[in-house]
Design an enzyme around this catalytic site. Sequence first.
Site, PDB file in Angstrom:
ATOM      1  N   TYR A  26       1.301  -1.538  -0.371  1.00  8.47           N
ATOM      2  CA  TYR A  26       0.602   0.352   0.230  1.00  8.47           C
ATOM      3  C   TYR A  26       0.453   0.928  -0.171  1.00  8.47           C
ATOM      4  O   TYR A  26       0.810   2.485   0.861  1.00  8.47           O
ATOM      5  CB  TYR A  26      -0.564   0.028   1.559  1.00  8.47           C
ATOM      6  CG  TYR A  26      -2.075   0.858   0.979  1.00  8.47           C
ATOM      7  CD1 TYR A  26      -2.974   0.696   0.319  1.00  8.47           C
ATOM      8  CD2 TYR A  26      -2.355   1.956   1.916  1.00  8.47           C
ATOM      9  CE1 TYR A  26      -4.033   1.039  -0.379  1.00  8.47           C
ATOM     10  CE2 TYR A  26      -3.482   2.570   1.320  1.00  8.47           C
ATOM     11  CZ  TYR A  26      -4.595   2.447   0.448  1.00  8.47           C
ATOM     12  OH  TYR A  26      -5.495   2.882   0.024  1.00  8.47           O
ATOM     13  N   GLY A  27       1.948   1.372  -0.889  1.00  6.54           N
ATOM     14  CA  GLY A  27       2.662   2.333  -0.539  1.00  6.54           C
ATOM     15  C   GLY A  27       1.883   3.743  -2.050  1.00  6.54           C
ATOM     16  O   GLY A  27       1.395   3.429  -2.314  1.00  6.54           O
ATOM     17  N   SER A  52       2.344  -4.482   9.028  1.00  4.87           N
ATOM     18  CA  SER A  52       2.539  -3.642   8.941  1.00  4.87           C
ATOM     19  C   SER A  52       2.348  -2.218   8.929  1.00  4.87           C
ATOM     20  O   SER A  52       0.627  -2.113   9.560  1.00  4.87           O
ATOM     21  CB  SER A  52       2.081  -3.963   7.439  1.00  4.87           C
ATOM     22  OG  SER A  52       1.823  -2.538   5.839  1.00  4.87           O
ATOM     23  N   SER A  54       1.731   0.277   7.049  1.00  2.00           N
ATOM     24  CA  SER A  54      -0.334   0.620   6.395  1.00  2.00           C
ATOM     25  C   SER A  54      -1.225  -0.357   6.179  1.00  2.00           C
ATOM     26  O   SER A  54      -2.256   0.812   5.736  1.00  2.00           O
ATOM     27  CB  SER A  54       0.718  -0.038   5.013  1.00  2.00           C
ATOM     28  OG  SER A  54       1.871   0.783   4.794  1.00  2.00           O
ATOM     29  N   ASP A  84      11.147  -4.095  -6.072  1.00  2.61           N
ATOM     30  CA  ASP A  84      11.816  -5.326  -6.875  1.00  2.61           C
ATOM     31  C   ASP A  84      12.519  -6.523  -6.086  1.00  2.61           C
ATOM     32  O   ASP A  84      12.074  -7.179  -6.296  1.00  2.61           O
ATOM     33  CB  ASP A  84      12.732  -4.543  -8.416  1.00  2.61           C
ATOM     34  CG  ASP A  84      11.916  -3.858  -8.704  1.00  2.61           C
ATOM     35  OD1 ASP A  84      10.714  -4.315  -9.207  1.00  2.61           O
ATOM     36  OD2 ASP A  84      12.364  -2.714  -9.925  1.00  2.61           O
ATOM     37  N   GLN A  87      10.348  -8.836  -4.460  1.00  2.00           N
ATOM     38  CA  GLN A  87       9.580  -9.470  -4.387  1.00  2.00           C
ATOM     39  C   GLN A  87       9.749 -11.218  -4.949  1.00  2.00           C
ATOM     40  O   GLN A  87       8.782 -12.044  -4.364  1.00  2.00           O
ATOM     41  CB  GLN A  87       9.020  -8.945  -6.369  1.00  2.00           C
ATOM     42  CG  GLN A  87       8.366  -8.128  -6.009  1.00  2.00           C
ATOM     43  CD  GLN A  87       7.854  -7.653  -7.800  1.00  2.00           C
ATOM     44  OE1 GLN A  87       8.277  -8.513  -8.532  1.00  2.00           O
ATOM     45  NE2 GLN A  87       7.450  -5.761  -7.335  1.00  2.00           N
ATOM     46  N   HIS A 109       5.848  -3.280 -12.920  1.00  2.00           N
ATOM     47  CA  HIS A 109       7.068  -3.234 -13.706  1.00  2.00           C
ATOM     48  C   HIS A 109       7.466  -4.716 -13.929  1.00  2.00           C
ATOM     49  O   HIS A 109       7.172  -5.195 -12.938  1.00  2.00           O
ATOM     50  CB  HIS A 109       8.130  -2.600 -12.633  1.00  2.00           C
ATOM     51  CG  HIS A 109       9.591  -2.486 -13.309  1.00  2.00           C
ATOM     52  ND1 HIS A 109      10.143  -1.681 -14.456  1.00  2.00           N
ATOM     53  CD2 HIS A 109      11.015  -2.554 -12.223  1.00  2.00           C
ATOM     54  CE1 HIS A 109      11.058  -1.686 -14.738  1.00  2.00           C
ATOM     55  NE2 HIS A 109      11.501  -2.109 -13.359  1.00  2.00           N
ATOM     56  N   GLY A 135       2.512   7.139  -7.850  1.00  2.00           N
ATOM     57  CA  GLY A 135       1.228   6.989  -7.946  1.00  2.00           C
ATOM     58  C   GLY A 135       0.972   8.026  -7.486  1.00  2.00           C
ATOM     59  O   GLY A 135      -0.284   8.229  -7.464  1.00  2.00           O
ATOM     60  N   GLU A 232      17.717  26.046 -11.736  1.00  2.00           N
ATOM     61  CA  GLU A 232      16.963  26.518 -12.904  1.00  2.00           C
ATOM     62  C   GLU A 232      16.889  25.095 -14.139  1.00  2.00           C
ATOM     63  O   GLU A 232      16.207  25.293 -15.176  1.00  2.00           O
ATOM     64  CB  GLU A 232      17.443  27.284 -13.340  1.00  2.00           C
ATOM     65  CG  GLU A 232      18.018  28.804 -12.866  1.00  2.00           C
ATOM     66  CD  GLU A 232      18.383  29.797 -13.662  1.00  2.00           C
ATOM     67  OE1 GLU A 232      18.488  30.149 -15.239  1.00  2.00           O
ATOM     68  OE2 GLU A 232      18.917  31.100 -13.146  1.00  2.00           O
TER      69      GLU A 232
END
Length: 342
Positions: A26-27, A52, A54, A84, A87, A109, A135, A232
């Site tokens: 839940y990021g 977690s 989250s 990544d 996973q 991804h 997101g 800039e």
Amino acid sequence: MPAKVYTDKDADLGVFKNKTLAVLGYGSQGHAHALNLKDSGCQVIIGLYPGSKSKAVAEQHGFKVYDTAEAVRRADVILVGLPDMKQADVYLSDILPNLAKGKTLLFSHGLSVHFGLIKLHKDIDCIMVAPKGPGHMVRRLYAEGKGMPALIAVAQDKSKTAKKTALAWAKGIGSTRAGVLQTSFKEETETDLFGEQAVLCGGASALVQAGFETLVEAGYQPEMAYFECLHELKLICDLMYESGIAGMRFSISETAKYGDITRGPRVINKQTKTVMKKILKEIQSGQFTKEWVKEHKGGLKNYHALLKQGEQHPIEKTGAYLRSMMPWMTKKNIKGVQASYS
């Protein structure tokens, strides 16, 4: 011939009728996908590891939250919204044992799939829906009735309807409002890594630091170097983002234009492009991914050392001081860099 652009008329949310969608994590991307899909009328659950932080946030947003394995078991389509390098382990422990024929695994991804960090269950579909933005923007644009463009891809099509699922998910998060392009896991992964390393992050960061160092070493004030080489840059990037390189050049002075077209190729030249090609080959061959996996498993020692070295660069101290005088900026000093200056 331009690539086909898929829009709302090409996607059908009816694909998800009587189906449960799970978002693992839940990021940044996870919360946006989950909230947008829920607001599109889909049944969405959240999968998180026990403990977690989250969980409370997801529940506050109206979601039922389950341990990752249980969420996979309950769902028909599962978004793997995890970093990544996490996973593969989560896939083996919680995802694969709970996959079954007919389910769909979805990624934003393609690294884990394309480079074989996970071995796909043979009886499932595997797809990608990759919004081309962070997101919080995916969520904000959806809430405004707009959408973030996205890429879709199919790695495994056991059902022969995987593309329809990908388009439905893209519609659910609002991306078909803007436009969706089809790619492959290979193309998305390799171009994404190259862009990050050679241009957007690695290339831009190194160019800014080198420019700053060149001016300071020549005796100019670091504040002047910061303004000219970093501050800039946003103005130029915004012009390029809105109108392309030609549009940016239309908006700057003749002097800046002449310096751009005659001196730019001396900084970014054939030698630079040769190095870029080498970086691309390292990505394509899997060398970069192997190196990154090894670094992660080894405790990220070099990773942290290089980050610390970057944080100690003089441009950071100068920038923190100057940004402290710009109260309109958001997310100032997000790394906790102090604005003290002497």
